[in-house]
Scaffold this motif. Structure first.
Motif, PDB file in Angstrom:
ATOM      1  N   ALA A 114      39.875   5.649  52.309  1.00 15.61           N
ATOM      2  CA  ALA A 114      40.252   6.903  51.653  1.00 15.61           C
ATOM      3  C   ALA A 114      40.861   6.636  50.281  1.00 15.61           C
ATOM      4  CB  ALA A 114      41.233   7.678  52.528  1.00 15.61           C
ATOM      5  N   GLU A 115      41.636   5.547  50.164  1.00 11.58           N
ATOM      6  CA  GLU A 115      42.238   5.216  48.873  1.00 11.58           C
ATOM      7  C   GLU A 115      41.169   4.854  47.852  1.00 11.58           C
ATOM      8  OE1 GLU A 115      45.402   2.027  46.918  1.00 11.58           O
ATOM      9  OE2 GLU A 115      45.110   2.103  49.085  1.00 11.58           O
ATOM     10  N   SER A 133      44.494  17.515  63.845  1.00 16.23           N
ATOM     11  CA  SER A 133      44.431  18.524  62.791  1.00 16.23           C
ATOM     12  C   SER A 133      43.864  17.951  61.502  1.00 16.23           C
ATOM     13  CB  SER A 133      45.822  19.120  62.540  1.00 16.23           C
ATOM     14  OG  SER A 133      46.717  18.125  62.092  1.00 16.23           O
ATOM     15  N   VAL A 134      44.126  16.655  61.229  1.00 15.20           N
ATOM     16  CA  VAL A 134      43.612  16.018  60.014  1.00 15.20           C
ATOM     17  C   VAL A 134      42.088  15.911  60.080  1.00 15.20           C
ATOM     18  CG1 VAL A 134      43.698  13.965  58.558  1.00 15.20           C
ATOM     19  CG2 VAL A 134      45.758  14.740  59.740  1.00 15.20           C
ATOM     20  N   VAL A 135      41.601  15.384  61.191  1.00 18.47           N
ATOM     21  CA  VAL A 135      40.155  15.185  61.333  1.00 18.47           C
ATOM     22  C   VAL A 135      39.430  16.529  61.403  1.00 18.47           C
ATOM     23  CG1 VAL A 135      38.346  14.219  62.793  1.00 18.47           C
ATOM     24  CG2 VAL A 135      40.475  12.964  62.450  1.00 18.47           C
ATOM     25  N   ASP A 141      40.138  16.620  48.246  1.00 20.15           N
ATOM     26  CA  ASP A 141      39.621  15.315  47.856  1.00 20.15           C
ATOM     27  C   ASP A 141      40.154  14.267  48.820  1.00 20.15           C
ATOM     28  OD1 ASP A 141      42.268  14.598  46.999  1.00 20.15           O
ATOM     29  OD2 ASP A 141      41.878  15.615  45.105  1.00 20.15           O
ATOM     30  N   ALA A 142      39.740  13.017  48.607  1.00 17.06           N
ATOM     31  CA  ALA A 142      40.128  11.945  49.524  1.00 17.06           C
ATOM     32  C   ALA A 142      41.616  11.647  49.448  1.00 17.06           C
ATOM     33  CB  ALA A 142      39.319  10.686  49.203  1.00 17.06           C
ATOM     34  N   GLY A 143      42.244  11.897  48.306  1.00 16.66           N
ATOM     35  CA  GLY A 143      43.685  11.675  48.191  1.00 16.66           C
ATOM     36  C   GLY A 143      44.469  12.570  49.119  1.00 16.66           C
ATOM     37  N   GLU A 154      46.722  11.323  52.351  1.00 14.70           N
ATOM     38  CA  GLU A 154      48.125  11.694  52.517  1.00 14.70           C
ATOM     39  C   GLU A 154      48.375  12.275  53.908  1.00 14.70           C
ATOM     40  OE1 GLU A 154      51.323  14.834  50.502  1.00 14.70           O
ATOM     41  OE2 GLU A 154      49.423  14.376  49.495  1.00 14.70           O
ATOM     42  N   ALA A 155      47.509  13.197  54.337  1.00 15.91           N
ATOM     43  CA  ALA A 155      47.674  13.813  55.658  1.00 15.91           C
ATOM     44  C   ALA A 155      47.436  12.798  56.771  1.00 15.91           C
ATOM     45  CB  ALA A 155      46.720  14.997  55.799  1.00 15.91           C
ATOM     46  N   PHE A 156      46.458  11.913  56.579  1.00 19.85           N
ATOM     47  CA  PHE A 156      46.134  10.904  57.599  1.00 19.85           C
ATOM     48  C   PHE A 156      47.303   9.950  57.795  1.00 19.85           C
ATOM     49  CE2 PHE A 156      44.322   6.835  58.938  1.00 19.85           C
ATOM     50  CZ  PHE A 156      43.585   7.227  60.045  1.00 19.85           C
ATOM     51  N   LEU A 157      47.893   9.492  56.698  1.00 21.82           N
ATOM     52  CA  LEU A 157      49.024   8.580  56.804  1.00 21.82           C
ATOM     53  C   LEU A 157      50.235   9.269  57.413  1.00 21.82           C
ATOM     54  CD1 LEU A 157      48.770   6.582  53.457  1.00 21.82           C
ATOM     55  CD2 LEU A 157      48.277   5.770  55.769  1.00 21.82           C
ATOM     56  N   HIS A 158      50.408  10.550  57.100  1.00 19.39           N
ATOM     57  CA  HIS A 158      51.517  11.294  57.699  1.00 19.39           C
ATOM     58  C   HIS A 158      51.328  11.379  59.211  1.00 19.39           C
ATOM     59  CE1 HIS A 158      54.868  14.125  57.816  1.00 19.39           C
ATOM     60  NE2 HIS A 158      54.158  14.834  58.677  1.00 19.39           N
TER      61      HIS A 158
END
Length: 690
Positions: A162-163, A277-279, A293-295, A299-303
Motif C-alpha cells: 500500500a505504501e 471494515s477496512v477490506v 487512494d492507497a494512502g 492508514e486505516a489498515f495499520l490502524h
C-alpha cells in the motif's frame, strides 16, 4: 505533478485499448522460464553483444510484451534485469510507446517498494530495452500457491505494498493491474511493486477510457475494479484500492472474495474483526465509497492492525481519567458539605449522560463501515445467487447492535433511521430466501421507525425521503411476492407522501421524489391490469423528469432516469398491443445505451435483447437475429465471468429463447436447433444453481 513522459504520436500510442498483457508476471523469477512454447527470439549471447556494458547471463522469463534477462552491469558490478521488447511486437500499434511509457513511469517512482529502472534506450539493431534492479525471489502469486501467509507476514506485506502504491498515487499514476503476480518478494528487503505496463496518469485516465477498445478489459478480471470491467467510469486511484482490497482479502484468508463473500474475520478465526471494515470499504462497488487512494487505505489498515495497542492506550487513558476523577470527587465532596450538593448531583448526571451518549456513538462508529457495506453492495448482489446464510448471520448481529443503540439513545431519530436501514437489508436477504412474511414484518417496522424519526424532525427533507423509501421498499417486496393489490396500496401511500413533500418544500428534490412515486404507482398498476392508467402515470413521470433535466442539464442521473423511462413505456405499449410504440420506445432506450455505455457492455446486452424481442414480434426476424446474437454473446461472457449467477443465467436463457425463435423465423433451422440446445443447458444450470 505528472512525471515527464515520452510524447505519444497518436491514439494508438496511448497506454490503453490493447488486451492486457502479462508484462512482468514472471520477469523476476530466477528459477522459471515462463512463457515457453516457442524459442525466445533473442538469446542471452545476442543481447550481450548488443549491450556490451552488461554481462548478460541468462533468460529468466518472458511476458506478453518483453523478454527478461539476468545480467551484471560491468562497471558497477551491479546485478540487474534487462527487459527487451519482443521483435515480433515492434510493429504492433502502440506497443513501442507503451514499452517506453512503462519504463518512464517506473523510473519516476523513486521508492524502495517499486522495482527501480536504471536505464532505457534502443540498441543499434533497433531493439527497445530498459534495465532495472534484479529482484531475487518469487512473486506473491507463487507464494500464495503454497498456502496462505501467517498474519505476522501478511500485515507488513500489505502495508508495504500500500505504501508503494501510495507513492504512485501521489505522482498521479494509476497502476490498473494490482495483483499477486505483480508483487515481488525479494529474499531481503520490502516487497516490490512491478509491471506498470497498463498504468496511466491522472490526465490520461479519461482518454484511456474513451480509447479502450470495445470488448477489452484493462486489468486482470479477478482483481479488476467494477469500473475497469464495465468501462462506466474512468479509472482512478480508487480503482487500484479495489484491486488492493481483493489482494488483501486473499492474503488474509487464502481465498478470493467471490459473490456474496463473508468478511475476512468470518473466513479465518485469527483475523481481527477490525480488518473487516477496512477490506469491505475497499471492495465497495461505487468508487466514491472506497478509500480515495492507497494512502488512505494504508492508514486505516495499520490502524486496524494496531487495534490491540490502541485498546491498551485507551485503557491507560481511562485509568488516568479515573485517577483525576478521584481527585475531583474528593474536592466535590468538600464543596458538597457547603452547598448541599445539588449542583454536584446535576453535574454528575450530565457527565454520566454524556459518557453514555459517547459510548453509544463509539459503538455505532465501530459498526459503521460494515453496515455501509451491507446497505450498498449487498443490495446490488441480492439476485438469487444463494449462499446468503453467512450474510444473514452478520445482519442478525447488526440488527441486534442497532436495536441496542436505539434503546440506549432513548429512541433518537438518528438511531431509528439506522435501525430501519439494517432492517430493510435483512428483509431483502430473507425475502430472497423465501421468508416473505418475516421480511414483510421487517419492512413494516422500518416504516414505523422512519415515520417516528420524521415526526421528530418534520422539516428535515432527508427524514421525509427516508419515509418514502421505506414505503417503496415494502411496495417492491410485496410486488415481488405477488401481493399486487397490497403493493399498489403502498405505492399510492408513497405518492401521497411525495405530494405533501412537494407542497411543503417545493424544489428539485421534491419534484424528483414525486416522479419516483408516480413511477412506483405505474409499475404496480401494470401488474394489476390497469394498463391505461399505468401509461398515464408513466407520462406524468416523463413530464416531471423532463422538467428536472431542463433545469439541471448536467445531472446525468436525471437524464438516465428519463431515458430508462422509455423501457417502461415500451413494456407498457407491448402489454397494450401497441407494437410500433413498443419498438419506438425500446429504440430510444437502446440509442441512449449505445451513446452512454457503448456497444459491448452488459447494459447493451439488455437493450439489444429488448430490440430483438420488439422486432421479432413485428415479424422482422432478420433484424431481430442481429440484435439477439449480440445480446447472447455479451450474456455468455457475463455468465462466464460470474459462474452460477442466477441473474446472468436467467438473462442468457431469455436471450437464447428469442434468438432461437428469430432464427426459425428466417428459416435457419440448424442454427435454431443449436441455440435451443444451449438454452436447455443454461436452464439446467439455472435449476442447479443454489
Amino acid at each position: 505533478m505528472d512525471p515527464p513522459l515520452l510524447p505519444f504520436p497518436g491514439e494508438d500510442s496511448l497506454p490503453a485499448g490493447i488486451d492486457p498483457l502479462e508484462l512482468l508476471e514472471v520477469g523476476f523469477r530466477p528459477e522459471t522460464t515462463a512463457g515457453v512454447g516457442a524459442e525466445p527470439p533473442l538469446s542471452a549471447e545476442e543481447v550481450g553483444s548488443m549491450l556490451p556494458a552488461y554481462e548478460v547471463r541468462r533468460l529468466v522469463g518472458r511476458g506478453g510484451m518483453g523478454t527478461v534477462f539476468e545480467a551484471v552491469q560491468r562497471d558497477l558490478q551491479r546485478r540487474v534485469a534487462i527487459k527487451v521488447l519482443s521483435p515480433s511486437l515492434t510493429n504492433e500499434p502502440g506497443l513501442t510507446a507503451r514499452f517506453r511509457h512503462e519504463a518512464r513511469l517506473m523510473a519516476s517512482m523513486e521508492h524502495p517498494g517499486v522495482v527501480r529502472v536504471y536505464e532505457a534506450g534502443e540498441t543499434a539493431e533497433g531493439y527497445l530495452y530498459y534495465v532495472m534492479e534484479f529482484v531475487d525471489g518469487e512473486d506473491l502469486a507463487s507464494r500464495l500457491s503454497r498456502g496462505r501467509l501467517s498474519l505476522e507476514e501478511a500485515v507488513p506485506l500489505i502495508a508495504n505494498v500500500a505504501e508503494a502504491l501510495e507513492a504512485a498515487h501521489r505522482l498521479g499514476i494509476v497502476h490498473r493491474d494490482i495483483k499477486p503476480a505483480n508483487i515481488f518478494l525479494p529474499a531481503e528487503g520490502p516487497p516490490r511493486l512491478g509491471d506498470f505496463g497498463l498504468a496511466v496518469t491522472a490526465g490520461q485516465a479519461e482518454e484511456a477510457l474513451r480509447l479502450t477498445r470495445v470488448g477489452t478489459t484493462v486489468g486482470t478480471i479477478e482483481y479488476a475494479a467494477p469500473e475497469q470491467l464495465s468501462r462506466a467510469h474512468a479509472v482512478s486511484p480508487a480503482s487500484d484500492v479495489f484491486s488492493l482490497g481483493v489482494v488483501t482479502y486473499e492474503v488474509l484468508t487464502g481465498e478470493l472474495p467471490r459473490g456474496n463473500f463473508d468478511p475476512p474475520s468470518l473466513r479465518r478465526e485469527e483475523v481481527d474483526a477490525a480488518f473487516d471494515s477496512v477490506v469491505l470499504r475497499a471492495l465497495q462497488t461505487d468508487p466514491a465509497r472506497r478509500f480515495a487512494d492507497a494512502g488512505k487505505f494504508r492508514e486505516a489498515f495499520l490502524h486496524a492492525a494496531d487495534r490491540r495497542r490502541q485498546e491498551a492506550l485507551r485503557q491507560q487513558a481511562v485509568r488516568r481519567k479515573m485517577v483525576r476523577r478521584a481527585w475531583v470527587m474528593c474536592l466535590l465532596a468538600v464543596i458538597a458539605l457547603v452547598t448541599g450538593g445539588s449542583a454536584i448531583v446535576a453535574w454528575k448526571a450530565r457527565k454520566d449522560a454524556e459518557a453514555k451518549q459517547a459510548a453509544a456513538e463509539a459503538a455505532e462508529q465501530r459498526m459503521s463501515d460494515l453496515i455501509q457495506f451491507l446497505l450498498t453492495d449487498l443490495r446490488t448482489r441480492l439476485e438469487p445467487t444463494g449462499n446468503l446464510g453467512a450474510m444473514e448471520s452478520v445482519l442478525e448481529k447488526a440488527v441486534g447492535h442497532f436495536r441496542r443503540v436505539y434503546e440506549e439513545s432513548g429512541h433518537s431519530p438518528v438511531a431509528a433511521r439506522k435501525l430501519a436501514d439494517v432492517l430493510v437489508v435483512k428483509g431483502d436477504v430473507i425475502g430472497v430466501r423465501g421468508m416473505s412474511a418475516e421480511a414483510d414484518q421487517l419492512y413494516t417496522e422500518a416504516i414505523a421507525l422512519t415515520e417516528l424519526a420524521r415526526n421528530a424532525t418534520p422539516q428535515d427533507a432527508k427524514a421525509t425521503r427516508r419515509v418514502m423509501e421505506a414505503w417503496q421498499d415494502r411496495s417492491e417486496h410485496r410486488m415481488a411476492t405477488g401481493k399486487y393489490s397490497d403493493a399498489l396500496l403502498d405505492a399510492r401511500h408513497l405518492l401521497g407522501e411525495a405530494e405533501a413533500f412537494a407542497k411543503q418544500q417545493p424544489g428539485a428534490e421534491s419534484t424528483h421524489a414525486l416522479a419516483m412515486a408516480h413511477r412506483a404507482v405505474a409499475h404496480t398498476l401494470g401488474y394489476t391490469g390497469g394498463l391505461e392508467e399505468a401509461g398515464e402515470e408513466y407520462h406524468r413521470v416523463q413530464s416531471l423528469l423532463q422538467e428536472l433535466v431542463a433545469g439541471a442539464p448536467d445531472r446525468a442521473d436525471y437524464a438516465r432516469e428519463l431515458a430508462e423511462l422509455d423501457m417502461s413505456l415500451g413494456s407498457n405499449a407491448e402489454a397494450r398491443g401497441d407494437l410500433e410504440g413498443m419498438l419506438r420506445h425500446f429504440t430510444a432506450w437502446h440509442e441512449y445505451v449505445v451513446r452512454n455505455e457503448g456497444p459491448d457492455t452488459s447494459g447493451y446486452s439488455y437493450s439489444a435483447f429488448r430490440m430483438g424481442v420488439a422486432l421479432q414480434k413485428l415479424g422482422r426476424s432478420k433484424e431481430a437475429v442481429s440484435y439477439l446474437t449480440d445480446a447472447v454473446r455479451i450474456a455468455e461472457r457475463e455468465s462466464k465471468a460470474l459462474p452460477g449467477h442466477k441473474g446472468c443465467l436467467n438473462h442468457l436463457s431469455w436471450c437464447l429463447r428469442f434468438l432461437g425463435q428469430a432464427q426459425e423465423g428466417v428459416g435457419d433451422v440448424d442454427a435454431a436447433a443449436r441455440v435451443r440446445q444451449r438454452e436447455a443447458e443454461v436452464n439446467a444450470a439455472l435449476s442447479a444453481a443454489p
